[in-house]
Design an enzyme around this catalytic site. Structure first.
Site, short mmCIF file in Angstrom:
data_model
loop_
_atom_site.label_atom_id
_atom_site.label_comp_id
_atom_site.label_asym_id
_atom_site.label_seq_id
_atom_site.Cartn_x
_atom_site.Cartn_y
_atom_site.Cartn_z
N ARG A 1 62.24 9.42 30.37
CA ARG A 1 61.19 8.51 29.92
C ARG A 1 60.33 9.16 28.84
NH1 ARG A 1 62.04 3.51 31.69
NH2 ARG A 1 59.90 3.14 31.01
N VAL A 2 59.89 8.33 27.91
CA VAL A 2 58.95 8.83 26.91
C VAL A 2 57.56 8.24 27.15
CG1 VAL A 2 60.72 9.25 25.16
CG2 VAL A 2 59.62 7.00 25.29
N ASP A 3 57.44 7.38 28.16
CA ASP A 3 56.12 6.82 28.46
C ASP A 3 55.55 7.49 29.70
OD1 ASP A 3 57.70 5.85 30.48
OD2 ASP A 3 57.72 3.79 29.74
N ASP A 4 54.49 6.93 30.24
CA ASP A 4 53.85 7.56 31.39
C ASP A 4 54.48 7.13 32.70
OD1 ASP A 4 52.16 9.04 29.90
OD2 ASP A 4 50.60 7.50 29.84
N VAL A 5 55.77 7.14 32.75
CA VAL A 5 56.44 6.79 33.99
C VAL A 5 57.19 8.03 34.47
CG1 VAL A 5 58.24 5.36 35.02
CG2 VAL A 5 56.63 4.35 33.41
#
Ligand code: 6R9
Length: 724
Positions: free
Chosen positions: A592-596
């Site tokens: 993941r590149v997001d806050d997940v």
């Protein structure tokens, strides 16, 4: 725990899929990456005359006599491979299956399907794949119409087959497949198979928590049970478009409930039975179901979990917030708890066994439009509020059935086991719908595998996480005896089905790569400005065209749907994943590149955990990051600032973890609470998670520039508190 050997006693061939939540615990020594595995067996003496040809050869093995690789004690990964789950012991023939040191680098290993496997495969060469893939991209309407025609439709779709706008700059995002057609996925999964003469074929083998607890249902029996529940649901007023929340463990009643909803056009929303009362309430508040279906309790190992009490507490909270659910249909799971011991609310609670069997085993199908909703499944995003991913009927049906068939090279004689829970998308697409639409025999298994014969395994699968090359090798060499191809399937709740996955008879595999896109899927890698990058590269993974299995919206929030997935890179669906493509065109997912955070394949938003932590009255602020974890892939690492004057204590640490367990579920419990007198923030107040990640993983020489922080001294304070 039940043993899978019981299943192997049957004389069919078979398939296996393993989920991270089912990963065996100690003394199983897994290589340092978790996996959701999908697998499939073929019995060594299959009844249907299909015999195993062997799976794949490594490049080294292919050129040497069969399985003649010799280990000399200096091979990599030997230690992690030497032990099988739960005391099945050492594998004596290990030497014969380890990939050799001779291979130049892990990334460059190529693992070829054996000629025997390819010869019997549905897609048996790269050329055949390429030909089919090209058609799926150039003539999607014809390609998918041909496949869809194999299913039953009451009315046919409009001639254009699909309509899409995935470019936010051109207006509202819209995806439609087979619009105008009417069908029913339950009819296609059950009635169609029974009418084809397969009513006597086993649809489900169920294995319970204890040895000896098992059951099975043929297609005809499953259809009867589904119809009874459908009739009951209709009787209590559930109709087309109504939501039904299902909060059940992996009993046969779980797929039965899903199918019963689908039959009458109701929209199911399965909530994983490991979620807490608060998480369940949040989902109930969002979709306002007419009925909640649960069971009184479930055994997890030696523990009894009172699911009904969790539902009770969720329903009480929902009522306070103005959403009252009038009916809680409760299955009496006798192996876990007697009904007498179950807390009960007269008027609202009804025992499944008291009512459902009284209804007829015949129930007319509700024909629905291909674009009518089939289910909602909540998934974590980067904010605290879970997203209600909405899938519709026709496209999802065609897509899950087709991906199942090709990714596992499905043969009617297979027995297929997917270890995922139906609370996750994998359990929807590859326990329930995909296999049953193909008339497959599935195994629904609550426990984990202890001792078994792997001789009949034909294909293995994995999903949920990047599987590193060493885990891949372990899975391939040890679980699959170097014989079974691995389908490393990359996809998401949102995509409905596999997106990038090897077709096992077609492609040489590279350990750790999900290989190539499935039919109809057009992946692109873009840079941070949204420019497509060609050839060998890394960047953000996007999809350029719609595919039938795509979700259509986020329930009740089309704006969030567009903002999250279609606005970051206009013109594309943004997956949230990083990815690279090598010189041969293989795709490698990097996470993941997001806050997940991805914990054992479960998506957990950092914001969800943070809001659970700050709900504790003594917690002033929290920041959560993912850290590498030997077994879980990623672990949850929480920095916590306490309310002024509150001292650090072990008890408080425990209570903070408990707050997360209660509000989200045990699977989201932080692995570490790091006391933080302050958090590293920019002058505009944004927490710099990049720095927290480095502190959490003890990469202190890589903190980078900290001068833009409002208070750079915070960093030293945090480092000083690392081991407190
Ligand atoms: C099916 C499922 C989706 C996220 C996805 C990605 C990660 C899934 C993967 C993989 C590398 C694979 N992921 N499969 N990463 N290789 N084969 O897991 O759905 O729970 O929505 O998670 O999981 O990061 O974006 P979901």
């Amino acid at each position: 725990m039940a043993q899978i050997s019981q299943i192997n006693n049957c004389s069919y061939s078979s398939v296996l899929v393993v989920s991270p939540s089912r990963r065996p615990t100690a003394p199983f020594k897994a290589p340092p990456s978790p996996l959701l595995c999908l697998a499939r067996w073929s019995h060594s003496a299959p009844r249907c005359g299909y015999s195993l040809g062997g799976g794949m050869e490594t490049r080294a093995a292919a050129s040497s006599p069969r399985r003649s690789l010799v280990t000399s004690g200096h091979l990599r990964h030997v230690e992690s491979m030497a032990q099988l789950p739960s005391g099945a012991g050492k594998i004596s023939h290990l030497n014969a299956v380890i990939l050799g040191e001779a291979l130049a680098s892990e990334e460059n290993d190529l693992v070829f399907p054996s000629p025997e496997f390819s010869a019997q495969a549905l897609v048996s060469s790269p050329e055949q794949y390429q030909q089919m893939y090209r058609r799926s991209i150039e003539e999607p309407a014809d390609f998918w119409s041909d496949i869809a025609s194999q299913f039953f439709w009451k009315e046919k779709w409009h001639p254009e087959v699909y309509a899409e706008n995935i470019d936010v700059r051109k207006g509202t995002v819209k995806i439609e497949w087979f619009k105008g057609a009417t069908t029913n996925i339950c009819y296609n999964a059950l009635d169609r198979n029974v009418e084809a003469g397969n009513g006597g074929k086993i649809a489900i083998y169920w294995e319970g928590n204890e040895p000896g607890q098992d059951g099975q249902l043929t297609y005809a029996e499953l259809l009867d049970k589904v119809c009874q529940l459908s009739n009951y649901l209709k009787h209590v007023g559930v109709g087309k478009g109504d939501a039904v929340v299902i909060y059940l463990p992996m009993l046969m009643e779980l797929p039965i409930a899903m199918l019963a909803c689908a039959r009458i056009g109701a929209v199911h929303s399965v909530v994983f039975a490991g979620f807490s009362a608060e998480s369940l309430a949040q989902r109930i508040l969002d979709c306002k179901p007419k009925v909640v279906i649960t069971c009184n309790a479930v055994r997890r190992g030696p523990k009894t979990i009172h699911l009904k009490e969790i539902v009770d507490s969720a329903l009480t909270d929902c009522a306070k917030d103005g959403v009252s659910v009038g009916l809680c249909l409760t299955y009496e799971n006798q192996s876990a708890m007697e009904r007498e011991a179950t807390k009960w609310q007269e008027g609202r609670d009804v025992w499944w066994q008291d009512v459902v069997p009284k209804f007829s085993t015949k129930c007319l199908v509700e024909w629905v439009d291909a674009e009518d909703p089939l289910f909602l499944l909540y998934t974590s995003g980067s904010t605290g509020k879970p997203k209600g991913v909405l899938h519709t009927t026709g496209g999802y049906m065609v897509y899950t059935a087709t991906t199942f068939k090709y990714a596992f090279d499905y043969k009617p004689s297979d027995i297929y086991w997917c270890t995922a829970d139906c609370g996750w998308i994998t359990g929807h697409s590859y326990v329930t719908y995909g296999p049953l639409l193909n008339g497959a025999t599935i195994v629904v298994f609550e426990g984990y595998v202890t001792r078994y014969s792997r001789k009949s395994l034909r294909v293995l699968g994995s999903v949920g996480e990047p599987i590193n090359p060493s885990a891949w090798r372990w899975f391939f060499n040890v679980v699959g005896d170097s014989r079974c191809p691995i389908s490393d399937t990359w996809w998401q709740t949102e995509t409905g089905g596999f997106m990038i996955a090897p077709l096992p008879g077609a492609w040489p595999q590279k350990p750790g790569s999900a290989t190539f896109p499935f039919f109809g899927v057009l992946p692109v890698i873009v840079d941070e400005k949204g420019n497509e990058i060609e050839g060998e590269c890394s960047g953000y993974l996007c999809i350029k065209k719609s595919w039938p299995g795509a979700f259509r919206t986020l329930y009740g929030d089309h704006e969030r749907f567009e903002t999250t997935y279609f606005k970051p890179f206009p013109g594309y669906y943004f997956t949230g994943d990083g990815c690279s493509r090598d010189q041969d065109g293989y795709y490698w997912l990097t996470g993941r590149v997001d806050d997940v955070i991805n914990v054992s394949g479960h998506r957990i938003g950092t914001a969800e955990v943070e809001s659970a932590l700050v709900s504790h009255p003594q917690c002033a602020e929290a920041a959560v990051v993912g850290v590498e974890h030997e077994v879980k892939g990623q672990g949850i690492y929480a920095f916590v600032t306490l309310v002024e004057g509150v001292p650090y204590s072990e008890e408080l640490r425990k209570n903070l973890i408990l707050a997360v367990r209660n509000q989200i579920g045990a699977f989201a419990a932080p692995d570490k609470i790091h006391w933080a007198p302050g958090l590293p923030k920019t002058r505009s107040g944004k927490i710099m998670r990049r720095i927290l990640r480095k502190i959490a993983s003890r990469q202190l020489d890589e903190l980078g520039d900290t001068s833009t922080l409002a208070d750079p001294s915070v960093v030293d304070q945090l480092i000083a508190l690392s081991d407190r």
